[in-house]
Design a protein around this motif. Sequence first.
Motif, PDB file in Angstrom:
ATOM      1  N   THR A  52    -114.278 -43.237  99.293  1.00  0.00           N
ATOM      2  CA  THR A  52    -112.930 -43.429  99.816  1.00  0.00           C
ATOM      3  C   THR A  52    -113.024 -44.455 100.929  1.00  0.00           C
ATOM      4  O   THR A  52    -113.968 -44.448 101.723  1.00  0.00           O
ATOM      5  CB  THR A  52    -112.313 -42.111 100.350  1.00  0.00           C
ATOM      6  OG1 THR A  52    -113.159 -41.563 101.351  1.00  0.00           O
ATOM      7  CG2 THR A  52    -112.110 -41.105  99.228  1.00  0.00           C
ATOM      8  N   LEU A  53    -112.079 -45.364 100.980  1.00  0.00           N
ATOM      9  CA  LEU A  53    -112.100 -46.445 101.956  1.00  0.00           C
ATOM     10  C   LEU A  53    -111.531 -46.002 103.289  1.00  0.00           C
ATOM     11  O   LEU A  53    -110.567 -45.228 103.333  1.00  0.00           O
ATOM     12  CB  LEU A  53    -111.308 -47.635 101.425  1.00  0.00           C
ATOM     13  CG  LEU A  53    -111.915 -48.295 100.184  1.00  0.00           C
ATOM     14  CD1 LEU A  53    -110.931 -49.274  99.568  1.00  0.00           C
ATOM     15  CD2 LEU A  53    -113.225 -48.985 100.525  1.00  0.00           C
ATOM     16  N   GLU A 110    -112.350 -47.044  93.785  1.00  0.00           N
ATOM     17  CA  GLU A 110    -112.259 -46.019  94.823  1.00  0.00           C
ATOM     18  C   GLU A 110    -111.926 -44.678  94.179  1.00  0.00           C
ATOM     19  O   GLU A 110    -111.025 -44.582  93.346  1.00  0.00           O
ATOM     20  CB  GLU A 110    -111.177 -46.385  95.841  1.00  0.00           C
ATOM     21  CG  GLU A 110    -111.051 -45.372  96.956  1.00  0.00           C
ATOM     22  CD  GLU A 110    -109.962 -45.706  97.969  1.00  0.00           C
ATOM     23  OE1 GLU A 110    -110.025 -45.163  99.087  1.00  0.00           O
ATOM     24  OE2 GLU A 110    -109.044 -46.493  97.650  1.00  0.00           O
TER      25      GLU A 110
END
Length: 133
Positions: A52-53, A110
């Motif tokens: 996850t960014l 993602e």
Amino acid sequence: MPEAPLRHVFVYGTLRRGGRNDINRLAPAPEYVGMGEVRGVLYHIDWYPGLTLGGEEAVTVVGEVYRITPALEAILDGIEQIVPGADSEYFKRELEVLVEGRPVPCLLYEINPAHVRGRQVIGHGDWLLFHNP
């Protein structure tokens, strides 16, 4: 009709060199550009990771950047099981990845945040180091 332009992809898990889905074994062959890094949280999902960014727990996540053709991008979409809508396990993102200090526009897969609940965080951000200690 002109050929679609080549793109860059940042791979951080099983698609990395030596990984279960090593991108270098796929065709058409990608062109290695360099090691890259993004800020995010890396999770141990199963035999593969998810990223996850950003976020409060973000660390530097390392991976490899490759130049790829549209045909290889379609294969990667299949491996990552990209499907329309909010239920997809992964979402395709576009962002700048630092490659040896310079920003390179890349696509990245993602993980859907709904899929990381209760999963182990890989605090150092390197899937290969975690998976092959």
